[in-house]
Scaffold this active site. Structure first.
Site, short mmCIF file in Angstrom:
data_model
loop_
_atom_site.label_atom_id
_atom_site.label_comp_id
_atom_site.label_asym_id
_atom_site.label_seq_id
_atom_site.Cartn_x
_atom_site.Cartn_y
_atom_site.Cartn_z
N HIS A 84 0.82 -1.21 0.00
CA HIS A 84 0.00 0.00 0.00
C HIS A 84 0.86 1.27 0.00
CE1 HIS A 84 -3.68 2.32 1.27
NE2 HIS A 84 -2.73 3.11 1.73
N GLU A 85 1.76 1.34 0.96
CA GLU A 85 2.57 2.57 1.10
C GLU A 85 3.50 2.76 -0.09
OE1 GLU A 85 1.75 4.81 3.21
OE2 GLU A 85 0.38 3.52 4.31
N HIS A 93 1.73 4.65 -2.68
CA HIS A 93 1.80 6.12 -2.49
C HIS A 93 3.16 6.65 -2.95
CE1 HIS A 93 -1.92 6.82 -0.36
NE2 HIS A 93 -1.66 5.93 0.57
N GLU A 135 -4.87 7.64 -2.81
CA GLU A 135 -5.33 6.39 -2.23
C GLU A 135 -5.67 5.39 -3.32
OE1 GLU A 135 -4.70 6.44 0.80
OE2 GLU A 135 -5.46 4.46 1.31
ZN ZN Z 1 -2.96 5.18 1.96
#
Ligand code: ZN
Length: 498
Positions: A263-264, A267, A293
């Protein structure tokens, strides 16, 4: 002033600001990862002071004048015009706030973070409640200076996702509620998936060993990226080519750090892949929280929870944990990490129940700012809503209202973008699959091919275009929540043989 004089001033001003934002980003990263807590009171005051200095640069009256002139200048090129518009809005929303109050607010956020962490560790909402109350009052006051006709919470929503408001989010969430609540119920009644092997003991040093291999697969390059540990995983863009992400290792949950890392890295990759020509400018940022997101959740869910992704990575995981995964196949593993079960923690929620965690926060925030919900007893309201929406009994505040960091720094209006981002991602994914063989890229260890698609269609633009425009450019269609709900229905119907 002439256009070239204005532009020279504009550039020097951006440079000066970026020095402060860089320093503050690194201090904040340090504070939330490795800094000893006893230094907090001293550190918090200095950080607030620096934020105040940044504030002064931002609202410099001469620059307000320059920005106004540039904004009316019809001869600017498209990139500069867009940058001026974005900076101008930021300055106008800030210049109305008295500096003293701004610094006080920043200091309050720093203290509130410390209080939140203490409250969470001690499982005592009452430690955090007075701060939460003060933050809400402060936000109310600070937004009041803008003199906007829009309802307060609409203004906050628009700050994170330009163009969004309560009416649009209400429509979005009611579609989710209408179609997903019955589906969640059906899944609960179906034969359950066994994920108990994910919750054996997984020594942290071994988890880290696997993480090194995963980060390589994800092309998270140490020349521009760095990973640390924290209480609540996040990503900080310190400056061009320096992106810090964090994760959290849990001894008896092997998938938590893995999925939060994917997830990170989503980003981080987004920020890293923005066109170099925007370096140092406001355009060199993700365009909105929802778009950000969408990139992290696309990687986490639409790539990181698929079988082809694990066909490439499971052998290594098995090599690191031979005992734990003795009788487990990649298929078993993928089924287990996709298991849907209403739970307490948003960041660990499965894809299907996730938007309901967000919906609860959205309704609470709406209530807090529209005056129908108070901070007093909010931990109990929280529990009631979890019972109502997800059917679970939240046992304490640590896994209840205190689980998320967001409210401690006044990030109201942010949560809804999490669900919105997941929905954006569904639509991007349909187009990506039309354009390339995603599964083959994942399976054969060529994750970078997916990243390249994202870069070409989304990342490279940074803030140059709005989220709506990027959606149109990338997919040829306006945003439609149904792509997301269709995807979830299809996925969970198959997974649970409904
Ligand atoms: Zn996030």
């Amino acid at each position: 002033m002439t256009q070239s004089e204005n532009l020279k001033k504009f550039e020097a001003w951006i440079f000066k600001q970026s020095a402060y934002t860089m320093a503050l980003a690194i201090l904040n990263f340090d504070k939330t990862t490795i800094a000893p807590v006893a230094g907090n009171p001293y550190r918090d005051k200095r950080m607030a002071y620096l934020a105040g200095e940044h504030f002064s640069i931002m609202v410099d009256p001469e620059m307000v004048k320059v920005l106004k002139e540039l904004k009316e200048d019809e001869t600017l090129d498209g990139d500069t015009k867009r940058a001026v518009e974005l900076y101008y809005k930021g300055v106008m929303d800030t210049v109305c706030i008295p500096k003293e109050e701004y610094v006080q607010m920043r200091e309050l956020f720093n203290r509130a973070y410390d209080a939140w962490l203490e409250a969470k560790n001690k499982d005592e909402y009452s430690i955090f409640e007075p701060y939460l109350k003060e933050i809400i009052e402060t936000k109310r006051k600070v937004y009041g200076y803008r003199n906007s006709d829009l309802p307060l919470y609409d203004q906050m929503l628009d700050d994170y996702e330009p163009g969004m408001n309560q009416e649009k989010f209400d429509t979005f969430f009611s579609a989710i509620k209408e179609r997903l609540v019955p589906l969640i119920q059906k899944v609960q009644e179906a034969k359950q998936i066994d994920d108990s092997f994910l919750h054996q003991t997984y020594p942290i040093d071994k988890q880290k060993e696997f993480m090194d291999s995963l980060l390589k697969y994800l092309h998270f390059d140490e020349t521009w990226g760095y990973q640390n540990e924290t209480e609540h995983p996040f990503t900080t863009w310190v400056c061009e080519n320096d992106c810090r992400t964090t994760t959290k290792y849990i001894l008896n949950n092997v998938s938590s750090a893995i999925l939060s890392t994917v997830h990170e890295v989503g980003h981080a990759t987004y920020e890293h892949d923005i066109d170099d020509k925007y370096d140092g400018m406001i355009l060199s940022e993700g365009v909105s929280s929802g778009m950000h997101e969408s990139q992290s959740r696309l990687m986490e869910n639409y790539l990181g929870r698929t079988l082809p992704f694990w066909e490439a990575n499971f052998p290594k995981l098995q090599e690191v944990f031979p005992e734990q995964f003795k009788d487990v196949t990649a298929e078993d593993f993928v089924k287990a990490i996709n298991l849907s079960e209403p739970s307490f923690i948003r960041t660990e929620a499965d894809e299907l129940t996730y938007p309901l965690h967000v919906l609860i926060r959205y309704e609470i925030e709406k209530g807090l700012f529209n005056g129908t919900i108070s901070t007093e007893g909010l931990n109990e309201t929280w529990k009631k809503m979890y019972k109502e929406y997800l059917g679970v009994d939240v046992p304490n505040d640590r896994v209840g209202i205190l689980q998320d960091v967001h409210w401690s720094d006044g990030s109201f209006g942010y949560f809804p973008t999490y669900a919105l981002g997941s929905a954006f991602a569904a639509q991007f994914m349909i187009k990506m699959r039309e354009d390339m063989d995603v599964d083959e890229a994942l399976r054969s260890g060529h994750y970078e091919k997916c990243v390249a698609w994202l870069k070409e269609n989304i990342h490279k633009y940074g803030c140059r275009y709005s989220a709506d425009e990027i959606m149109m450019k990338a997919t040829g269609k306006p945003f439609d929540v149904n792509a997301y709900i269709d995807y979830l229905e299809d996925k969970y119907t198959k997974l649970y043989n409904l």
